[in-house]
Design a protein around this motif. Structure first.
Motif, PDB file in Angstrom:
ATOM      1  N   VAL A   1       0.825  -1.201   0.000  1.00  0.00           N
ATOM      2  CA  VAL A   1       0.000   0.000   0.000  1.00  0.00           C
ATOM      3  C   VAL A   1       0.862   1.255   0.000  1.00  0.00           C
ATOM      4  O   VAL A   1       0.467   2.295  -0.545  1.00  0.00           O
ATOM      5  N   GLY A   2       2.052   1.200   0.590  1.00  0.00           N
ATOM      6  CA  GLY A   2       2.948   2.347   0.549  1.00  0.00           C
ATOM      7  C   GLY A   2       3.416   2.654  -0.862  1.00  0.00           C
ATOM      8  O   GLY A   2       3.470   3.818  -1.283  1.00  0.00           O
ATOM      9  N   ALA A   3       3.780   1.605  -1.613  1.00  0.00           N
ATOM     10  CA  ALA A   3       4.167   1.806  -3.005  1.00  0.00           C
ATOM     11  C   ALA A   3       2.995   2.330  -3.832  1.00  0.00           C
ATOM     12  O   ALA A   3       3.166   3.224  -4.679  1.00  0.00           O
ATOM     13  N   SER A   4       1.815   1.810  -3.595  1.00  0.00           N
ATOM     14  CA  SER A   4       0.632   2.263  -4.323  1.00  0.00           C
ATOM     15  C   SER A   4       0.323   3.727  -4.024  1.00  0.00           C
ATOM     16  O   SER A   4      -0.023   4.499  -4.927  1.00  0.00           O
ATOM     17  N   ALA A   5       0.452   4.116  -2.757  1.00  0.00           N
ATOM     18  CA  ALA A   5       0.192   5.505  -2.385  1.00  0.00           C
ATOM     19  C   ALA A   5       1.177   6.445  -3.066  1.00  0.00           C
ATOM     20  O   ALA A   5       0.815   7.565  -3.472  1.00  0.00           O
ATOM     21  N   ALA A   6       2.435   6.018  -3.197  1.00  0.00           N
ATOM     22  CA  ALA A   6       3.422   6.863  -3.867  1.00  0.00           C
ATOM     23  C   ALA A   6       3.076   7.045  -5.343  1.00  0.00           C
ATOM     24  O   ALA A   6       3.198   8.151  -5.889  1.00  0.00           O
ATOM     25  N   ILE A   7       2.629   5.966  -6.003  1.00  0.00           N
ATOM     26  CA  ILE A   7       2.245   6.057  -7.411  1.00  0.00           C
ATOM     27  C   ILE A   7       1.054   7.002  -7.578  1.00  0.00           C
ATOM     28  O   ILE A   7       1.025   7.854  -8.483  1.00  0.00           O
TER      29      ILE A   7
ATOM     30  N   ALA B   1       7.332   2.629  -0.651  1.00  0.00           N
ATOM     31  CA  ALA B   1       7.242   1.391   0.114  1.00  0.00           C
ATOM     32  C   ALA B   1       8.187   1.413   1.311  1.00  0.00           C
ATOM     33  O   ALA B   1       7.817   1.036   2.430  1.00  0.00           O
ATOM     34  N   LEU B   2       9.423   1.860   1.101  1.00  0.00           N
ATOM     35  CA  LEU B   2      10.403   1.871   2.184  1.00  0.00           C
ATOM     36  C   LEU B   2      10.021   2.865   3.276  1.00  0.00           C
ATOM     37  O   LEU B   2      10.160   2.571   4.472  1.00  0.00           O
ATOM     38  N   LEU B   3       9.534   4.023   2.879  1.00  0.00           N
ATOM     39  CA  LEU B   3       9.129   5.014   3.881  1.00  0.00           C
ATOM     40  C   LEU B   3       7.971   4.494   4.729  1.00  0.00           C
ATOM     41  O   LEU B   3       7.907   4.743   5.940  1.00  0.00           O
ATOM     42  N   THR B   4       7.062   3.766   4.108  1.00  0.00           N
ATOM     43  CA  THR B   4       5.941   3.205   4.867  1.00  0.00           C
ATOM     44  C   THR B   4       6.422   2.187   5.888  1.00  0.00           C
ATOM     45  O   THR B   4       5.972   2.174   7.039  1.00  0.00           O
ATOM     46  N   VAL B   5       7.369   1.332   5.500  1.00  0.00           N
ATOM     47  CA  VAL B   5       7.900   0.343   6.427  1.00  0.00           C
ATOM     48  C   VAL B   5       8.614   1.017   7.591  1.00  0.00           C
ATOM     49  O   VAL B   5       8.437   0.645   8.761  1.00  0.00           O
TER      50      VAL B   5
END
Length: 364
Positions: free
Chosen positions: A130-136, A159-163
């Motif tokens: 979901v972090g990668a999706s939010a960035a896109i 994705a990394l920032l979300t983790v």
């Protein structure tokens, strides 16, 4: 008085008996069952490697356009027609990327399930997908991003920032508990999911761009995508290999692991970092792929047991094989069209999850 069998006193008592040759004790000698158990991981790795090689070869042949082995051989040797060479050339990076992404998701799932002791753990547990999706979505809505090779450089940081956010909030559980981490991941995923839904529903251009990426597909990716994610994947695989022994100790409980000299916070944090790097790079490269990170670790444990040192190489091989198999099925099942690999893995993975629940794997 002396005798041939040892010295005796006047009463005939033996004072210093001659040593008798000892019969070798069976204790410590491996039984056939033990030897078979020790050889089993090696046999599994060999068979899994052969399966991966076979599927890689099939991936070069199978596609929405029917090609034979001779056609592929001609294209690889440069003697085929231009169109055939272009078709085969597009399948080479697709096959390599399928192996890398499948392996990365499988190892990430193995790490997350081992760290959290949660049999339902997968990369989505930490909000990576979901972090990668939010960035896109954010890049599309506010900066006019329309896709392409640069997708990796947008999805990967998201994705990394979300983790890191999830771990910063929930990674310091009371008594080393991972429950706060899991709950934090669920909360962050829910918030970002609501944000994604709001942006895609209110902005049609965002939805049109996002819907092609969010399903997950290997088609259209080239060597530039592989080059972008390869350094991140290499670091993740190396870190996972270094932490394999520590994960074995961690499976015994934090107290036992500490007594064995394992630095539990370091192993747990390193494992989460490795899982984040692997799954974030995989998601950034091809989009979200479901069930690979969930299903493969269960299959691996049933084949080689709970030793993470054996689970790691088998996860790499079976993860790549599973994703390649799903991609090949997606290419040939709806010729001349293709089903995206994310759809195929979901179709295959859902029945597996039901079987896992039915047989009690999840309960254990």
């Amino acid at each position: 008085m002396s005798a041939g069998h040892g010295d005796t006193d006047e009463a005939g008592m033996i004072l210093s008996p001659v040593p008798v040759l000892a019969v070798p004790s069976p204790v410590g000698r491996p039984t056939p069952a033990v030897r078979a158990s020790a050889l089993r991981p090696i046999v599994v790795i060999t068979l899994a490697a052969l399966a991966l090689l076979a599927l890689s070869a099939i991936s070069l042949v199978a596609g929405s356009k029917a090609t034979s082995v001779s056609d592929v051989a001609s294209a690889l040797s440069g003697t085929g027609d231009d169109y055939l060479r272009s078709v085969v050339a597009s399948r080479i990076p697709r096959t390599i990327l399928g192996v890398l992404v499948g392996a990365a998701l499988a190892v990430a799932g193995m790490l997350i399930q081992g760290i959290t002791r949660n049999p339902l753990g997968d990369p989505g547990l930490l909000g990576i997908t979901v972090g990668a999706s939010a960035a896109i979505v954010t890049a599309t809505a506010f900066f006019g991003f329309v896709g392409g090779a640069s997708t990796v450089w947008i999805a990967l940081p998201g994705a990394l920032l979300t983790v890191f956010l999830v771990y910063a909030i929930g990674g310091r559980g009371t008594g080393g508990s991972v429950v706060p981490l899991i709950l934090t991941g669920a909360v962050v995923a829910a918030v970002l999911g609501a944000y994604i839904q709001a942006m895609t529903l209110t902005r049609p251009e965002v939805f049109d761009s996002f819907r092609h990426w969010v399903i997950g597909a290997l088609s259209g990716r080239g060597f530039d995508t592989i080059a972008a994610v390869a350094p991140v994947l290499i670091v993740g695989f190396i870190l996972a290999a270094v932490l394999a022994s520590g994960l074995n100790a961690l499976a015994l409980g934090d107290d036992v692991a500490t007594a064995l000299g394992v630095r539990v916070p370091l192993v747990r944090g390193g494992g989460i970092l490795a899982a984040a790097l692997l799954s974030a790079a995989a998601t950034a490269a091809v989009g979200p792929i479901a069930f690979v990170g969930l299903a493969v670790p269960h299959i691996v444990r049933s084949l080689v047991g709970v030793d993470h040192r054996w689970q790691l190489p088998v996860s790499v091989l079976l993860g790549g094989s599973l994703l390649l198999f799903a991609d090949v099925i997606g290419r040939v099942i709806a010729r001349p069209e293709e089903l995206m690999v994310g759809v195929v893995t979901a179709i295959v993975g859902a029945p597996f999850l039901l079987v896992a629940v039915r047989r009690g794997w999840v309960a254990r």
